[in-house]
Design an enzyme around this catalytic site. Structure first.
Site, short mmCIF file in Angstrom:
data_model
loop_
_atom_site.label_atom_id
_atom_site.label_comp_id
_atom_site.label_asym_id
_atom_site.label_seq_id
_atom_site.Cartn_x
_atom_site.Cartn_y
_atom_site.Cartn_z
N SER A 101 70.27 54.59 28.46
CA SER A 101 70.19 53.95 28.16
C SER A 101 68.41 53.67 28.62
O SER A 101 68.36 53.14 30.34
CB SER A 101 70.42 52.50 28.40
OG SER A 101 70.14 51.35 28.38
N ARG B 3 75.58 52.49 15.04
CA ARG B 3 76.01 52.23 16.73
C ARG B 3 77.10 51.29 15.01
O ARG B 3 77.80 50.88 16.35
CB ARG B 3 74.60 50.99 16.63
CG ARG B 3 73.47 52.03 17.71
CD ARG B 3 72.99 51.30 18.68
NE ARG B 3 72.11 50.05 18.03
CZ ARG B 3 71.05 50.80 17.26
NH1 ARG B 3 70.53 51.52 17.92
NH2 ARG B 3 70.57 49.73 17.34
N ARG C 143 65.25 59.93 28.44
CA ARG C 143 66.74 60.35 28.60
C ARG C 143 66.64 61.58 27.89
O ARG C 143 67.38 62.16 28.78
CB ARG C 143 66.89 59.56 27.17
CG ARG C 143 66.85 57.76 27.30
CD ARG C 143 67.46 57.35 25.89
NE ARG C 143 66.78 57.78 24.98
CZ ARG C 143 66.03 56.32 23.95
NH1 ARG C 143 66.70 55.13 23.90
NH2 ARG C 143 65.47 57.10 22.78
N SER D 213 75.62 54.04 21.55
CA SER D 213 74.10 54.98 21.15
C SER D 213 74.22 55.55 20.33
O SER D 213 75.38 55.63 19.56
CB SER D 213 73.51 54.77 23.35
OG SER D 213 74.33 56.23 22.71
N GLY E 252 75.59 37.69 21.94
CA GLY E 252 75.99 37.83 22.45
C GLY E 252 76.38 39.36 23.99
O GLY E 252 75.35 40.32 22.99
N ARG F 188 66.89 42.78 27.38
CA ARG F 188 67.40 43.07 28.44
C ARG F 188 67.06 42.62 30.07
O ARG F 188 68.29 42.52 31.12
CB ARG F 188 66.97 44.99 28.22
CG ARG F 188 67.76 45.94 27.56
CD ARG F 188 67.72 47.05 28.49
NE ARG F 188 65.98 47.85 27.69
CZ ARG F 188 66.59 47.78 26.31
NH1 ARG F 188 66.42 48.46 25.10
NH2 ARG F 188 64.56 48.49 26.47
N ALA G 26 73.65 45.39 20.17
CA ALA G 26 74.91 45.25 20.71
C ALA G 26 75.71 45.38 19.28
O ALA G 26 76.47 44.24 19.87
CB ALA G 26 75.20 43.90 21.87
N GLU H 244 72.10 41.19 23.60
CA GLU H 244 71.34 41.41 21.94
C GLU H 244 70.34 40.16 21.48
O GLU H 244 70.93 39.11 21.95
CB GLU H 244 72.52 41.29 21.07
CG GLU H 244 72.13 41.39 19.56
CD GLU H 244 71.35 42.72 19.18
OE1 GLU H 244 71.57 43.87 19.58
OE2 GLU H 244 71.05 42.85 17.51
N LYS I 8 79.07 58.55 22.07
CA LYS I 8 77.17 58.45 21.22
C LYS I 8 77.09 58.59 20.19
O LYS I 8 78.26 59.67 20.05
CB LYS I 8 76.69 59.42 22.27
CG LYS I 8 75.46 59.13 22.41
CD LYS I 8 75.24 59.99 24.06
CE LYS I 8 73.73 60.81 23.46
NZ LYS I 8 73.75 61.98 25.01
#
EC number: 3.5.2.-
Lengths: 371, 371, 371, 371
Positions: free
Chosen positions: D83, D193, D52, D231, D358, D328, D350, D301, D161
């Site tokens: 991400s 987050r 990143r 994030s 979910g 992911r 998430a 998640e 962010k």
């Protein structure tokens, strides 16, 4: 008279060159004196380790800013050799090799000498073959001349960064009627490292041109050089060489020594190479002597026969952790324990670089006080 | 008179107990003499490491076959302590601690003594709290008595396997009106290890009952025992204890010694514990002395402050390799290098087990020739 | 008249066969009716995945207890095919294929038929060569006969477990004057899987004996069978085969269907194979239809050309996560999403098993209500 | 009149911005029109994912070159949200959100609108607390105003962010007499987050100020926003916000829609969000419709209760592969299979972003032809 100086600097992350920036800003280092960088970044050390590219991009931008030269040019003049993977107790760091001109007068003592050289771009069909070996050997001799080292036995460490074949380069070569050894980049990297090691051995006179054929690479592990440290990557097109040795034409108080490591448990080699520089480790280097040490350079390899001194190891069959990460962590644990410091360069992929199943260690240390 | 014998055996995979089977079949080991097993299997050492269960199932089936007792009973009588993870140069192996009765006569020399004990099942709401600490302490004293060790300073290594809370056990406790410390098995395991270490310290008189509260666990790292080696798992319901020490009531020629390790680079501790047993490592144990060594037992921990001797390490922030795998590989590299053998037990999760950021090492060796 | 029944059972860990034990104890399953097991265990799916061995050992001990036969015999009679790796949403589970004799009368409808067969032990020098292909083909035909399936097009899924060469077997063969294809177990496993796939294709008449040479294996990927699912392991010495198809000689209400998968995004194949069994997925299988599904069997492979539908994937160059773990997790995410259930068998290593870069899917479902 | 354009570009490695460079050089993109970047890089997605930073450094240097502004300024003006982790079939790529002024006239149709905003720097002691939530909420409203979106229901995706606490920032706050929530960066990231998600919910009027306390964060998972994508990282000091919605004040033919995902198997949400944009997936998006899709944005998640639809998953207990990498890969496999393309943004972490266990999906697509 040239003096070799080595600055071992820490980084907070792979894009952090702030310590070097500060030394240049303060005038401790002259940007134009930087001859080469060798470092450990905290990636996985594999094909998808981008910490090396990130560091290199940041370094070249920094030097470009200070020197007023384009980064694209600097990358072809200053070897930046990075090994990914700071497993276990290793600490991310980089050694900056500088060559200031000083007005010291010769003392007759042999001191650390640094030489660099770049070969012409290597054709894809030559990677991992005799032409590759010979190109490396010639570039090594050029770097030795550049360093002003007169006797081959005074060379103690030769770092080479070799090009390998990419899918695209292989395709272009085939289209031109050539036959690359392989079009698999991973296999190509291993053959390129082997060619680099044979090239160092040839350049240093450890083997002769008739001692090997193309088939010897990655096959005849009796051929090896305990002074060769090779990396290979898609990002270079020519062979880049850094030679480190001792020469009475150099000032300063640094010296370098090296020893082959017979296997991953060869603590004797570590103690011996320190003793070569007048440093005792009984069992650990003293705090005072620790300040004399400028760089620790190690190559190692998971024994491909699956055991160490007769006992099965599990590195080669581990689907979770790459074998090179295993061996780097283990050998670094041993070396750092003897030295008492985690800022050590321990790199895997040591085919033909030191004894089969082992590797090598080189140490640079001041002959009086710290640097 | 009891004699302690230790057989260090290799395995081809976690279900391979063939070397033990052969020794029993040949009569070298009497199955009824097996008192405890401590071993390293080649899993990842984490929650989803099933190599420990696989080994244990195979072991208990083997002993059941030879002893004619059900495996379900044996598992409550013979501690089988396994640490997963043979990173780097570690070789999968297990030490079988046997106690044959021999007709030796006392010589006055203190020799290896082994004692085991099992506590009553621990209620879920007590895990990681004072009641847990006290249960371990009492079981440790019972094992010391079982070993016939008279002085607490003659105890050198206490292996404890502690129960932890599972989601199901926590739910049952809550339904019964109790309040478990946590219902997260991972957190529970860490608190259970802490309780085990405090229990060993209390049982050995290193701390007193008033020296700590529940809040000290995983918080006051000044409280630690350099003789405590703790593991925790969902598979046990009581505290299982193996005490190793020296006693003049035991025959044989094995002795045990231990040293705390200050950090992951503490090579001095390794050399010192060997010296305690009359073995030199200068820098490595000689081939002759190597045959005298029966077991190497080590606990270690990635420094939670993020550096080793002032230099940043990357173990705690690595998303790819678990920190415990990193530190085991590094410390095993160091210990194996000094010993010259990869068959060493190096286990992570060393909270309160030796100095914070370090750990401990214990060695069992014959006082004359090999075993 | 034979009836095929399939019980899909969950496990709490790889040594947990309690659900099967309970079904046998309760009389729902007769231990002697168990014909084969196919399951997913939660290991890494690689060479050092011991969850398969742990499950197998536990299974065979369980059946041995109920049948009064030695486990060592059962392992040669009942194929137990396990795939390690429950990445992402996959749930560890196993399907028990049972063949009770029932007094049903033929209805003329084609129902699930199961056949198994074991070849003679395969010589090490034959692994991955034509003799291996022919041995598999003959064993497949034997299993088809055992299943009483009359037409080759009624076969929908052939699971084969192939032996591979170990270092020891290779050495023994060489000592006997033979020439194994390779002595590298990993390479041998891939060639063995290729031989298994060619063997299925040959046994099913998809290819003819003259269509290939030894050099076609792992090279000519146009040769493939969309009904072949192959695993290979050091633990077997003969080829073990489970054939699943439909036959009017069988009672029950289960049927099987299959489809090739063109690539890892081929959702159409999943929807189509369900439609073949009269089950709609628009976009997901309904709760009612879900109870009809007995087993989902999938093979897949990370595209070796490095992209999926023209876009670069990173599976093959990842040093941290094995490529097979990547592709299993992705394809399982897709299949489980369409089905609405994570208890699916998704296995990697699909060379020559379905289209290159893709794989295959087979589904077993009741033709009325659930099973 | 403003027009939103989205360019989805591929990269060969995390430092490869050549496709963007070429579009700017060719004049397709005006560098000054670049408003935000959202992308997937091929790191591990964890704390030690430096892909990143590498991408961001390269991007800012590129824009700096074209705009003649210092990179250090641009990084505070142009949100660059990355991400890490392209598990399975995901392809590394980045979406460039551009806002050219065009001379289009309003048609009354609601089209994609983009707004960005940066909060003031957030004090360390406020991270993860109500002040953080309120700062995010205010910045979200500012970005909505910046986008000219009039109705809150026309907002479909809010990317935030958030800063988190580092050891250094926590120490400074404590020295100043403040009390940070935690000094553990990892815990701080999760709380940040959560604060971001609560802030989006508050800013969008989904919850009211009285609906929660500090204790609700990471605890009351009934509070969630299906439009929040958060994030958190050590590299930012203020909250950076990108709002995506539809507005009749914008020209172009792009529209955005979103749907919550109930769990990792919720294929219905994917099909529904496509239907919202007039795109059928039966079962897969057609080749023609595929060219209309500009961006796929997903949060997911691993279910923290350890099962998906009643069946145990193994993501949370895997010591080898991080749980976020597992989920992911699985969700990306499903989404990519329905879409038929691996260039999708699937991000983990998430918490409070869509239903517990979910997540959510947002899609941007042209309302006629491709973009």
């Amino acid at each position: 008279m040239r003096t070799a100086r080595v600055f071992r600097l820490s980084m907070a992350h792979p894009g952090d060159l702030s310590e070097l920036d500060e030394l240049i800003v303060r005038g401790t280092i002259k940007a134009s004196d930087v001859a080469a960088i060798i470092g450990k970044t905290e990636g996985n050390g594999g094909v998808n380790d981008f910490t090396r590219g990130y560091f290199t991009q940041t370094l070249m931008a920094l030097l470009s800013k200070h020197l007023g030269k384009p980064a694209a040019q600097l990358i072809r003049e200053i070897p930046c050799v990075l090994s990914g993977g700071t497993e276990g107790v290793m600490s991310p760091h980089y050694s900056v090799f500088c060559i200031p001109e000083t007005d010291a007068t010769p003392t007759g003592a042999a001191r650390l000498a640094i030489g660099t050289a770049f070969s012409a771009p290597l054709a894809a069909e030559n990677v991992g073959r005799r032409a590759h070996v010979e190109s490396v050997a010639a570039t090594v001799r050029q770097a030795i001349a550049n360093a002003g080292i007169e006797r081959l036995e005074d060379v103690h460490f030769v770092q080479v960064k070799c090009p390998c074949v990419t899918v695209a380069r292989a395709a272009a070569a085939i289209a031109a009627g050539k036959t690359p050894l392989t079009n698999d980049p991973n296999k190509s990297m291993a053959f390129a490292r082997a060619a680099g090691a044979f090239g160092v051995a040839l350049g240093l006179g450890e083997i002769k041109a008739g001692d090997f054929t193309d088939a010897s690479l990655l096959s005849d592990f009796a051929v090896q050089s305990p002074r060769a440290s090779i990396s290979s990557g898609v990002e270079v097109e020519s062979n880049e060489v850094v030679v480190l040795g001792n020469s009475s034409h150099w000032a300063g108080d640094l010296r370098i020594a090296h020893r082959p490591m017979a296997d991953a448990l060869d603590i004797g080699a570590i103690v011996d190479v320190l003793a070569d520089l007048g440093i005792a480790a009984a069992p650990q280097v003293s705090a005072a002597d620790l300040t004399r040490i400028s760089s620790i350079l190690v190559k190692c390899e998971p024994d491909r026969r699956g055991n160490v001194r007769g006992h099965r190891h599990t590195m080669l069959d581990d689907t979770d952790i790459n074998a090179q990460r295993h061996i780097r962590g283990a050998v670094a644990g041993l070396v750092a324990g003897v030295i008492g410091d985690g800022r050590i360069f321990v790199s895997g992929g040591a085919e033909h670089q030191g004894p089969d199943g082992g590797g090598l260690i080189a140490v640079i240390a001041a002959q009086s006080g710290g640097d």
